[in-house]
Design a protein around this motif. Sequence first.
Motif, PDB file in Angstrom:
ATOM      1  N   PRO A 398      13.968  -7.595  15.895  1.00  0.00           N
ATOM      2  CA  PRO A 398      14.856  -8.176  14.884  1.00  0.00           C
ATOM      3  C   PRO A 398      16.325  -7.933  15.215  1.00  0.00           C
ATOM      4  O   PRO A 398      16.696  -6.862  15.712  1.00  0.00           O
ATOM      5  CB  PRO A 398      14.449  -7.445  13.602  1.00  0.00           C
ATOM      6  N   GLU A 403      16.089  -9.240   8.899  1.00  0.00           N
ATOM      7  CA  GLU A 403      14.923  -9.660   9.675  1.00  0.00           C
ATOM      8  C   GLU A 403      13.900  -8.529   9.772  1.00  0.00           C
ATOM      9  O   GLU A 403      12.685  -8.753   9.669  1.00  0.00           O
ATOM     10  CB  GLU A 403      15.340 -10.074  11.089  1.00  0.00           C
ATOM     11  N   ASP A 406      12.042  -8.130   6.510  1.00  0.00           N
ATOM     12  CA  ASP A 406      11.025  -9.181   6.372  1.00  0.00           C
ATOM     13  C   ASP A 406       9.772  -8.811   7.167  1.00  0.00           C
ATOM     14  O   ASP A 406       8.641  -8.997   6.698  1.00  0.00           O
ATOM     15  CB  ASP A 406      11.569 -10.516   6.858  1.00  0.00           C
TER      16      ASP A 406
END
Length: 453
Positions: A398, A403, A406
């Motif tokens: 990421p 990110e 997530d």
Amino acid sequence: MRDRPSVTNLDQPDPHARHVLERAEIEGIELIRFLYADHGGVIRGKAASRSRLAERLNTGIGHTVAMMAMNMLDQLQEVEHLGPVGEVRIVPDPSTFVPLPHAPGAAAMLSDLREPDGSPWAACARTFLKDAVGALADEGYTLLAAFEPEFTLGRRLPDPAGGFDRLVPLDDTLCYAATGFDTAHDYTIKLIRALETQGLHVEHYHPELGPGQQELSVRHAPALRAADNHVLYRETVRGVAMRMSMWASLAPKPLADQAGNGAHLHLSLWNDTQNMFADDSELRAGFIGGLIAHLPALTALTCGSVNGFRRLAPRTWASAYAVYGPDNREAAIRICSPLGESGEPNLELKPSDSSANPYLSLGAVIHAGLDGIRRKLDPGEAVDVDPDTRPGRYPRLPASLEEALDALEADEVLMEALGPLRRSAYLAVKRSEAAAFAAKDASYELFHHMRVF
């Protein structure tokens, strides 16, 4: 003048507790800090006076549950069960008692957050690591670990233009340059003596790549002690600097145009006296396979700040790709060659920094490795080149905290390991930090990370 009341209580059943009380008396310790790491990666705590220490060793110190919903900007997040109603105790581990040489008259203990009845609390980070260590023991293994931190040493000065304070590095010497040793010598010797006084045995030291950047490593230890050591290390690095009218920052990227500070995590897995990473075994492959499979989610915990992803970029030796390889310093997982005939091989997890909560970070790494062992996950090919030279071939980690969060939220193994309260609080705290820094410019982010870490 009235005599100071003695706090020594030889009826304490725990020999570590009796030892703490005796040392506090003999050494004239006035305040004993009960320290813990929160979901923002901040080291927080409260302190007991010597006169109440015997009592507080048993009861802990009262603490609002809401503090585990506080982010690194001291902004309280709305998390169910972590609001104004509710109480936990900061309960110290007497076996971790250390004096604080940079703060004469003070000492510290690492602490658990417990329910008022003394039972474990579901949002305690140190308990998370204890549970991970227990899960590993159930499989017949123990983990030795060490964080390998870097930090930037300098002075915190006002910005002439009226902006945020600046971190001005101590020197501009070159990487490993002998002049760098001399520039930071007085500080380094005081730091080493302070760490050794606390039982953190220094392995090696050198001036690193960036201006004012230092690297000083301490010896490995069992997993819980390794995380405790890293908390003490962070506090001592900064405390010694403050006593010398300097400022030390372990932030991943305190200076935007200079080298970042990592805290690479070294790991070895043991079965009694046998290092299970000594050979290219199925078990080692499974552990690495687990780390590779969970790396996108792990980075939300091992590089747990917005600033950490400023550091985690390709071709910076920070390891931005989910690959492994022998002595490959651009691989996320490096298989380290042993030093000498008696040396022991270990794994180095490079996407790791000191803005992370070390208990959550190391606990999550254990759960990921265990998942790989249990499922016999294949780590894929070992990589012996810089992965950025092969565009599109290797998975990129990421590029932002959002990110990574997530990925964490989608990772069933790590979410299950964290548990409902801990995961909801961590995600809320970290998403709030991502949003807060996204709304400001880079100078705001750099200053706050330099100040806090």
